[in-house]
Write a protein that holds these residues in place. Structure first.
Motif, PDB file in Angstrom:
ATOM      1  N   UNK A  95      -8.724   4.743   5.288  1.00  0.00           N
ATOM      2  CA  UNK A  95      -8.749   4.531   3.833  1.00  0.00           C
ATOM      3  C   UNK A  95     -10.116   4.018   3.384  1.00  0.00           C
ATOM      4  N   UNK A  96     -10.641   3.030   4.120  1.00  0.00           N
ATOM      5  CA  UNK A  96     -11.900   2.414   3.714  1.00  0.00           C
ATOM      6  C   UNK A  96     -13.098   3.316   3.987  1.00  0.00           C
ATOM      7  N   UNK A  97     -13.059   4.070   5.069  1.00  0.00           N
ATOM      8  CA  UNK A  97     -14.164   4.968   5.387  1.00  0.00           C
ATOM      9  C   UNK A  97     -14.349   6.013   4.286  1.00  0.00           C
ATOM     10  N   UNK A  98     -13.264   6.680   3.947  1.00  0.00           N
ATOM     11  CA  UNK A  98     -13.382   7.778   2.989  1.00  0.00           C
ATOM     12  C   UNK A  98     -13.644   7.294   1.562  1.00  0.00           C
ATOM     13  N   UNK A  99     -13.020   6.211   1.167  1.00  0.00           N
ATOM     14  CA  UNK A  99     -13.307   5.683  -0.165  1.00  0.00           C
ATOM     15  C   UNK A  99     -14.728   5.104  -0.207  1.00  0.00           C
ATOM     16  N   UNK A 100     -15.167   4.519   0.898  1.00  0.00           N
ATOM     17  CA  UNK A 100     -16.545   4.021   0.981  1.00  0.00           C
ATOM     18  C   UNK A 100     -17.554   5.150   0.873  1.00  0.00           C
TER      19      UNK A 100
ATOM     20  N   UNK B   3     -20.584   5.638  -1.816  1.00  0.00           N
ATOM     21  CA  UNK B   3     -21.955   5.994  -1.415  1.00  0.00           C
ATOM     22  C   UNK B   3     -22.401   7.267  -2.131  1.00  0.00           C
ATOM     23  N   UNK B   4     -21.497   8.239  -2.254  1.00  0.00           N
ATOM     24  CA  UNK B   4     -21.821   9.480  -2.950  1.00  0.00           C
ATOM     25  C   UNK B   4     -22.188   9.189  -4.406  1.00  0.00           C
TER      26      UNK B   4
ATOM     27  N   UNK C 249     -14.579  -2.942  -3.891  1.00  0.00           N
ATOM     28  CA  UNK C 249     -14.421  -4.233  -3.219  1.00  0.00           C
ATOM     29  C   UNK C 249     -13.008  -4.777  -3.401  1.00  0.00           C
ATOM     30  N   UNK C 250     -12.435  -4.604  -4.590  1.00  0.00           N
ATOM     31  CA  UNK C 250     -11.049  -5.007  -4.820  1.00  0.00           C
ATOM     32  C   UNK C 250     -10.099  -4.169  -3.970  1.00  0.00           C
TER      33      UNK C 250
ATOM     34  N   UNK D 244     -17.832   0.907 -10.142  1.00  0.00           N
ATOM     35  CA  UNK D 244     -17.172   1.551  -9.001  1.00  0.00           C
ATOM     36  C   UNK D 244     -17.289   0.673  -7.763  1.00  0.00           C
ATOM     37  N   UNK D 245     -18.442   0.068  -7.540  1.00  0.00           N
ATOM     38  CA  UNK D 245     -18.635  -0.815  -6.382  1.00  0.00           C
ATOM     39  C   UNK D 245     -17.687  -2.011  -6.458  1.00  0.00           C
ATOM     40  N   UNK D 246     -17.563  -2.618  -7.615  1.00  0.00           N
ATOM     41  CA  UNK D 246     -16.657  -3.763  -7.781  1.00  0.00           C
ATOM     42  C   UNK D 246     -15.199  -3.358  -7.564  1.00  0.00           C
ATOM     43  N   UNK D 247     -14.826  -2.209  -8.083  1.00  0.00           N
ATOM     44  CA  UNK D 247     -13.464  -1.719  -7.875  1.00  0.00           C
ATOM     45  C   UNK D 247     -13.211  -1.417  -6.400  1.00  0.00           C
TER      46      UNK D 247
END
Length: 60
Positions: free
Chosen positions: A38-43, A47-48, A15-16, A10-13
């Motif tokens: 987009x990045x805040x919520x997917x980030x 984290x979750x 980053x892509x 998930x972390x690698x995806x």
């Protein structure tokens, strides 16, 4: 924190995904605030998955 194959994947995806969002912003397809959202919520989702975020609580 336990790290397992799923959270690493998930972390690698993420980053892509982050690179695609930033590229779309650079190319003018997304506005800066939209890209940040987009990045805040997917980030937060990433984290979750790593047990570092709880919705509704004050998180770092």
């Amino acid at each position: 924190m336990k790290t397992n194959f799923t959270t690493i994947t998930i972390q690698k995806l993420f980053e892509q995904y982050e690179q695609e969002v930033l590229e779309a912003e650079r190319n003018g397809y997304l506005k800066e605030n939209t890209a940040k959202t987009y990045l805040l919520h997917s980030g937060n989702f990433v984290k979750w998955c790593k047990n570092e975020f709880e919705p509704g609580l004050r998180n770092k």
